[in-house]
Design a protein around this motif. Structure first.
Motif, PDB file in Angstrom:
ATOM      1  N   MET A   1      44.230  73.209  26.667  1.00 49.88           N
ATOM      2  CA  MET A   1      45.380  72.782  25.861  1.00 49.88           C
ATOM      3  C   MET A   1      46.689  73.288  26.473  1.00 49.88           C
ATOM      4  O   MET A   1      46.781  74.427  26.881  1.00 49.88           O
ATOM      5  CB  MET A   1      45.263  73.384  24.454  1.00 49.88           C
ATOM      6  N   ARG A  96      49.065  78.683  16.753  1.00 48.24           N
ATOM      7  CA  ARG A  96      48.257  77.762  17.547  1.00 48.24           C
ATOM      8  C   ARG A  96      46.808  77.780  17.058  1.00 48.24           C
ATOM      9  O   ARG A  96      46.183  76.739  16.885  1.00 48.24           O
ATOM     10  CB  ARG A  96      48.326  78.175  19.017  1.00 48.24           C
ATOM     11  N   LEU A 100      44.648  74.662  15.672  1.00 51.04           N
ATOM     12  CA  LEU A 100      43.404  74.259  16.315  1.00 51.04           C
ATOM     13  C   LEU A 100      42.269  74.250  15.298  1.00 51.04           C
ATOM     14  O   LEU A 100      41.415  73.358  15.326  1.00 51.04           O
ATOM     15  CB  LEU A 100      43.071  75.202  17.471  1.00 51.04           C
ATOM     16  N   LEU A 104      40.010  71.163  14.300  1.00 49.85           N
ATOM     17  CA  LEU A 104      38.549  71.239  14.351  1.00 49.85           C
ATOM     18  C   LEU A 104      37.959  70.794  13.004  1.00 49.85           C
ATOM     19  O   LEU A 104      36.989  70.032  12.963  1.00 49.85           O
ATOM     20  CB  LEU A 104      38.123  72.684  14.662  1.00 49.85           C
ATOM     21  N   SER A 107      38.191  67.038  12.755  1.00 51.65           N
ATOM     22  CA  SER A 107      37.241  66.401  13.665  1.00 51.65           C
ATOM     23  C   SER A 107      35.827  66.526  13.140  1.00 51.65           C
ATOM     24  O   SER A 107      35.040  65.575  13.213  1.00 51.65           O
ATOM     25  CB  SER A 107      37.325  67.036  15.044  1.00 51.65           C
ATOM     26  N   GLN A 111      33.328  63.624  12.268  1.00 46.64           N
ATOM     27  CA  GLN A 111      32.031  63.623  12.939  1.00 46.64           C
ATOM     28  C   GLN A 111      30.895  63.495  11.903  1.00 46.64           C
ATOM     29  O   GLN A 111      29.970  62.691  12.083  1.00 46.64           O
ATOM     30  CB  GLN A 111      31.878  64.927  13.732  1.00 46.64           C
TER      31      GLN A 111
ATOM     32  N   PHE B 259      43.902  60.197  24.200  1.00 47.82           N
ATOM     33  CA  PHE B 259      43.786  60.164  22.742  1.00 47.82           C
ATOM     34  C   PHE B 259      44.131  58.803  22.161  1.00 47.82           C
ATOM     35  O   PHE B 259      44.692  58.735  21.077  1.00 47.82           O
ATOM     36  CB  PHE B 259      44.656  61.244  22.111  1.00 47.82           C
ATOM     37  N   THR B 314      33.137  61.081  20.723  1.00 44.50           N
ATOM     38  CA  THR B 314      33.061  62.460  20.253  1.00 44.50           C
ATOM     39  C   THR B 314      33.664  63.438  21.271  1.00 44.50           C
ATOM     40  O   THR B 314      34.013  64.549  20.919  1.00 44.50           O
ATOM     41  CB  THR B 314      31.613  62.866  19.963  1.00 44.50           C
ATOM     42  N   LEU B 316      36.516  63.775  22.453  1.00 48.19           N
ATOM     43  CA  LEU B 316      37.844  64.330  22.175  1.00 48.19           C
ATOM     44  C   LEU B 316      37.821  65.405  21.093  1.00 48.19           C
ATOM     45  O   LEU B 316      38.791  66.110  20.891  1.00 48.19           O
ATOM     46  CB  LEU B 316      38.840  63.218  21.839  1.00 48.19           C
ATOM     47  N   PHE B 317      36.722  65.519  20.401  1.00 45.94           N
ATOM     48  CA  PHE B 317      36.646  66.590  19.396  1.00 45.94           C
ATOM     49  C   PHE B 317      36.599  67.976  20.056  1.00 45.94           C
ATOM     50  O   PHE B 317      36.989  68.957  19.460  1.00 45.94           O
ATOM     51  CB  PHE B 317      35.408  66.415  18.511  1.00 45.94           C
ATOM     52  N   ILE B 319      38.330  69.315  22.208  1.00 48.16           N
ATOM     53  CA  ILE B 319      39.599  70.007  22.483  1.00 48.16           C
ATOM     54  C   ILE B 319      39.877  71.102  21.467  1.00 48.16           C
ATOM     55  O   ILE B 319      40.529  72.083  21.768  1.00 48.16           O
ATOM     56  CB  ILE B 319      40.800  69.035  22.536  1.00 48.16           C
ATOM     57  N   PHE B 320      39.394  70.922  20.258  1.00 49.99           N
ATOM     58  CA  PHE B 320      39.661  71.951  19.247  1.00 49.99           C
ATOM     59  C   PHE B 320      38.656  73.089  19.313  1.00 49.99           C
ATOM     60  O   PHE B 320      38.872  74.144  18.764  1.00 49.99           O
ATOM     61  CB  PHE B 320      39.671  71.320  17.848  1.00 49.99           C
ATOM     62  N   SER B 322      37.414  74.337  22.236  1.00 47.25           N
ATOM     63  CA  SER B 322      37.498  75.165  23.446  1.00 47.25           C
ATOM     64  C   SER B 322      38.552  76.259  23.334  1.00 47.25           C
ATOM     65  O   SER B 322      39.636  76.035  22.810  1.00 47.25           O
ATOM     66  CB  SER B 322      37.815  74.270  24.644  1.00 47.25           C
ATOM     67  N   ARG B 323      38.238  77.407  23.803  1.00 47.85           N
ATOM     68  CA  ARG B 323      39.184  78.546  23.869  1.00 47.85           C
ATOM     69  C   ARG B 323      39.973  78.711  22.578  1.00 47.85           C
ATOM     70  O   ARG B 323      41.178  78.945  22.603  1.00 47.85           O
ATOM     71  CB  ARG B 323      40.152  78.385  25.033  1.00 47.85           C
ATOM     72  N   GLY B 324      39.328  78.559  21.447  1.00 53.70           N
ATOM     73  CA  GLY B 324      40.019  78.586  20.141  1.00 53.70           C
ATOM     74  C   GLY B 324      40.732  79.882  19.905  1.00 53.70           C
ATOM     75  O   GLY B 324      41.446  80.009  18.956  1.00 53.70           O
TER      76      GLY B 324
END
Lengths: 324, 324
Positions: A1, A96, A100, A104, A107, A111, B259, B314, B316-317, B319-320, B322-324
């Motif tokens: 990001m 941030r 996020l 999540l 999403s 999902q 996106f 799925t 694109l989900f 992105i939220f 990762s590395r939260g």
């Protein structure tokens, strides 16, 4: 990001300012150490009556003040930039994380809805196949004149049952599809964009602040310019204290006392009474009058070339012999 | 001698300037090292399309230039102060040595003359005593009627001889005395004062030069002020490059491509031919029209919830996640 990279960049800039402040601090402490190492020692304090020594001492005071200004730069960078930047980084990271998590959450709920849709579709597929099979079974039974009416009715009932089940599954699928598409539209048209808008705002805040931090740093450096200029003026003023005539006069006065021009040697005429001087006396008196004054411990009016006073005279020759 | 202490002081001041120049050099090299360590790495070059990164790069260039100005101070101190000061110290030492040697030469020749006077006085003392004794001897002989005329004449002759010798020694003593007093007067009234005058001139030269060196050092420091000011202006200008809207738009453009809001899931009515979509198609076309453009590798007009395209959605989900 990007926001994370952005915060990394902000932290990197913060580290840069910290390192910059450290360099200013080290520079200042070196200047202070320099001044300390050139302070006059107790034993040399006598020399500090000379204007050149006075000027040097004043110069060193100014260099000390100069060092203070660089320390001030370091302190102000710490207090006005680094501290605020660190707080901002903390805020941005928290904000941030919150966004996020919201992303999540959105999403995950989409999902879950898609998975419900998939299950409904699967059930519809299965019900459709069973209905088709039931229709086929009924048609087969209906065409077979060897089968009992009861058997045919059983197949019709089965067909009717499966067809209903299929309609019901299709209905459920249609409902799930509608719900999914609505949620998906909402997700992509408002939910997700809102999260991105918030992240974008954070990014704008971060970038605007980098700009402000850079400008603040320049102002901090510039703030000390007038004082640094005053220090340099002070050094020029110190140089102007220096008066070579005054300093050399001080040396002359210091050495003059020892360098009283001696009187003439008197003529000792042995044929006169007691071996005393005659013509010499008049000369001696003239000499003393010309040299202007008599110092304590200097020469007496009557000098002879014999004994102690002879040794005193030769004393001043040594100045040329020492440390040649 | 004060001139030596004075030269020591000049050398001390020279060492001070040298140390000062070294501090400037170290400061400059630390700034350069700082800039080097913050240069963007090859892998981060992509980020330098952002205005904030561009500004940071420009800022570092200015800091590099700033370092250059401090190097210039060190160089100018070396070339315009330290070098000249070192040459002056050498000159002053040589000139001082010459003057001290001249002083020693003068003193030694006066000393030699005084010793000649002492010898002449001693000879006169001796001759006087001998003459007195001879006169006494003659007077005794002359009064003694028992002595022969020859014996009396011998004593008279001896007396006459010794008296003449005494007169001659007195004469020699008087001459040496005159010569000594003349030389001594000359020594103390012009010889020695001339040496001191020369030493004093050296001292004045030395002191005047310290004054000039101090002033030159200040001018050297001040000379770089306009450029340092320009560097700070450059940093402010760099800050003004920063445009938070532009940078965030860049991020949006970058992520927008990935996106693309997906089209609605189509309704797959199994009772229709081939399991294709119907109502979905119209929606899909609308969707694409609204999102404005189609990216390569993006979604096709026809999407189904089954198979590969589901997985793409799925994606694109993550992105939220990762590395939260």
């Amino acid at each position: 990001m990007h926001t994370l990279k952005g915060i990394d960049f902000l932290e990197k800039y913060g580290q840069f300012v910290k390192d910059r402040a450290t360099i200013e601090c080290e520079y200042a402490s070196k200047l202070r150490r320099l001044v300390k190492s050139y302070q006059p020692k107790k034993k040399d304090e006598d020399d500090y009556q000379f204007t050149s020594c006075k000027a040097f001492k004043a110069l060193m005071n100014e260099v000390n003040d100069l060092a203070g200004q660089h320390e001030l730069v370091a302190e102000d960078l710490q207090a006005n930039v680094i501290k605020e930047l660190t707080a901002l980084v903390k805020d941005l990271k928290e904000e941030r994380k919150k966004q996020l998590q919201e992303g999540l959450r959105l999403s995950q709920s989409l999902q879950a809805q898609i998975e419900a849709l998939q299950r409904a579709k699967k059930a519809y597929d299965k019900a459709y196949k069973e209905a088709e099979k039931a229709i086929e079974g009924f048609q087969k039974a209906d065409a077979d004149f060897n089968l009992s009416r009861a058997e045919v009715e059983k197949q019709r009932s089965n067909m009717s049952h499966k067809t209903q089940a299929c309609d019901s599954a299709k209905n459920e699928y249609a409902q799930q599809l509608q719900r999914t598409n609505e949620l998906q539209r909402q997700h992509f048209r408002s939910g997700l964009p809102e999260v991105f808008r918030q992240l974008q705002e954070l990014d704008e805040k971060r970038i605007k602040n980098i700009k402000n931090f850079i400008k603040a740093s320049v102002h901090i450096e510039r703030n000390v310019f007038p004082i640094i200029n005053k220090c340099l003026d002070g050094i020029l003023k110190a140089a102007d204290i220096i008066n070579e005539k005054e300093d050399t006069m001080l040396v002359i006065e210091k050495y003059k006392s020892g360098f009283q021009p001696p009187e003439d040697f008197p003529f000792e005429d042995l044929s006169k009474s007691g071996g005393g001087s005659d013509s010499g006396s008049a000369n001696n008196i003239n000499n003393i009058a010309m040299s202007g004054k008599l110092k304590d411990g200097g020469y007496t009016v009557k000098g002879t070339i014999t004994g102690k006073s002879m040794k005193k005279r030769t004393g001043l020759f040594h100045i040329f012999g020492s440390r040649g």
